[in-house]
Structures are given as structure tokens and as C-alpha cells.
Design an enzyme around this catalytic site. Structure first.
Site, mmCIF file in Angstrom:
data_model
loop_
_atom_site.group_PDB
_atom_site.id
_atom_site.type_symbol
_atom_site.label_atom_id
_atom_site.label_comp_id
_atom_site.label_asym_id
_atom_site.label_seq_id
_atom_site.Cartn_x
_atom_site.Cartn_y
_atom_site.Cartn_z
ATOM 1 C CG ASP A 24 -1.676 1.302 1.378
ATOM 2 O OD1 ASP A 24 -2.167 1.721 0.506
ATOM 3 O OD2 ASP A 24 -1.482 1.674 2.483
ATOM 4 C CG ASP A 26 -1.781 7.588 0.457
ATOM 5 O OD1 ASP A 26 -0.859 8.697 0.781
ATOM 6 O OD2 ASP A 26 -2.525 7.537 -0.337
#
Length: 179
Positions: A24, A26
Site C-alpha cells: 500500500d 498511504d
């Protein structure tokens, strides 16, 4: 059923690598500083060009040990970023983290996620049609992101600005042991 599936062209297949490690963006790799903390400037300021043409000068913090961890795991894994962010936003940060395209072999964005009725974006790994589920690992700070494939997920503590964060040291050791 998935509307659109993606086929990843594995770049390291001939090197004996058959596992795909997905990160991922953020709060896993980096954090966009929305409100700056006094005496804690962001690691970097980047110009983000929005879809409307507006330019935002946004501050970002990159999780400590990101480069060291990515360098090591790239020896054993095909590395992908799968983000719920828009391409125009994510690419600026990813290009900063990986300016020579050494660490990320593939990038998947918001349009590859499944949007729930609550406006939550889930990363359903079935969107990747040519990789067996047993060969994919998703590292994400939001457990719901890998809710469809819990056994493929490695949860990580969300990152914002802590310069003493050691999560990637632990993760690197774990991933190398798994290999």
C-alpha cells in the site's frame, strides 16, 4: 465479480522469483502531511498536479528504512504498489521514492480497487488474473484493504511522521525469513 482484471508481466520470472509482494502507499510507505506540526517539517515537498490542473505543494514523510527494505525484498520478490489513491497523486510520491524504477515493478491504482457502498476502497487481489493467490502478499496499514483475502495480508502499523519507526526493519526480516 470483478469488472476489470489486470495481467502483470513478471519482470523477474527468469531469476527464480515466483512471489509477488504488494505494498500500500498511504500510511504504509509514506504519509501526506495535511497539517504540518511545528518543528517537524515534512521530509520532502512535492508538486502534485491534480486532474483539474491545480498544483499542490504537498509535504510528505517517507517511512524510515523504506529504501533499505525495498532493496532487500527486490532480491526475492516481484514488488508491486497497489494504492487506493489516484494515479496523478501516487506517481509523484512513488517517483520520488523510486526515481530510477528499481524497486517497484508494477503500480496499481484506485481504479483497480473495489469501492464499497461506504466509499471504502478494497484491494481484491483477484484483480490480478495471472498470479496464483498463494503467491501474493499484501502489506497494508488498513486491514479492510485485504478483507477479501485475509490470509494474504500482513498488517502494518500506520505511519505518519515517527522518525523512530522500525516497522520496515521487522518486515524485512520477516519477509526474508518467509522466502
Amino acid at each position: 465479480m470483478l469488472d476489470k482484471q489486470i495481467e502483470l508481466k513478471l519482470t523477474k520470472k527468469g531469476k527464480g522469483i515466483n512471489k509477488v509482494l504488494i505494498f500500500d502507499l498511504d500510511e504504509t510507505l509514506a504519509h501526506c502531511v495535511r497539517q504540518e506540526i511545528p518543528n517537524q517539517p515534512p521530509d520532502v515537498r512535492l508538486n502534485i498536479h491534480t486532474q483539474t490542473g491545480k498544483v499542490l505543494n504537498a509535504g510528505f514523510n517517507v517511512r524510515p528504512y523504506t529504501h533499505e527494505m525495498l532493496k532487500e525484498v527486490n532480491k526475492f520478490y516481484e514488488v508491486v504498489v497497489f494504492t487506493a489513491s489516484h494515479k496523478w497523486y501516487a506517481d509523484v510520491i512513488l517517483d520520488y521514492i523510486d526515481p530510477h524504477n528499481e524497486y517497484f515493478q508494477h503500480r496499481l491504482y484506485r481504479e483497480s480497487c473495489i469501492k464499497t457502498t461506504d466509499n471504502v476502497y478494497i484491494k481484491d487481489l483477484r484483480v490480478i488474473k495471472n498470479i496464483d493467490m498463494k503467491d501474493m502478499i499484501l502489506v497494508d496499514n488498513a486491514i479492510y484493504s485485504f478483507g477479501f483475502q485475509l490470509s494474504n495480508g500482513i498488517p502494518i502499523i500506520p505511519f505518519k511522521h515517527d522518525k523512530t519507526d522500525n516497522e520496515f526493519l521487522f518486515l524485512k526480516r520477516f519477509l526474508l525469513d518467509c522466502h
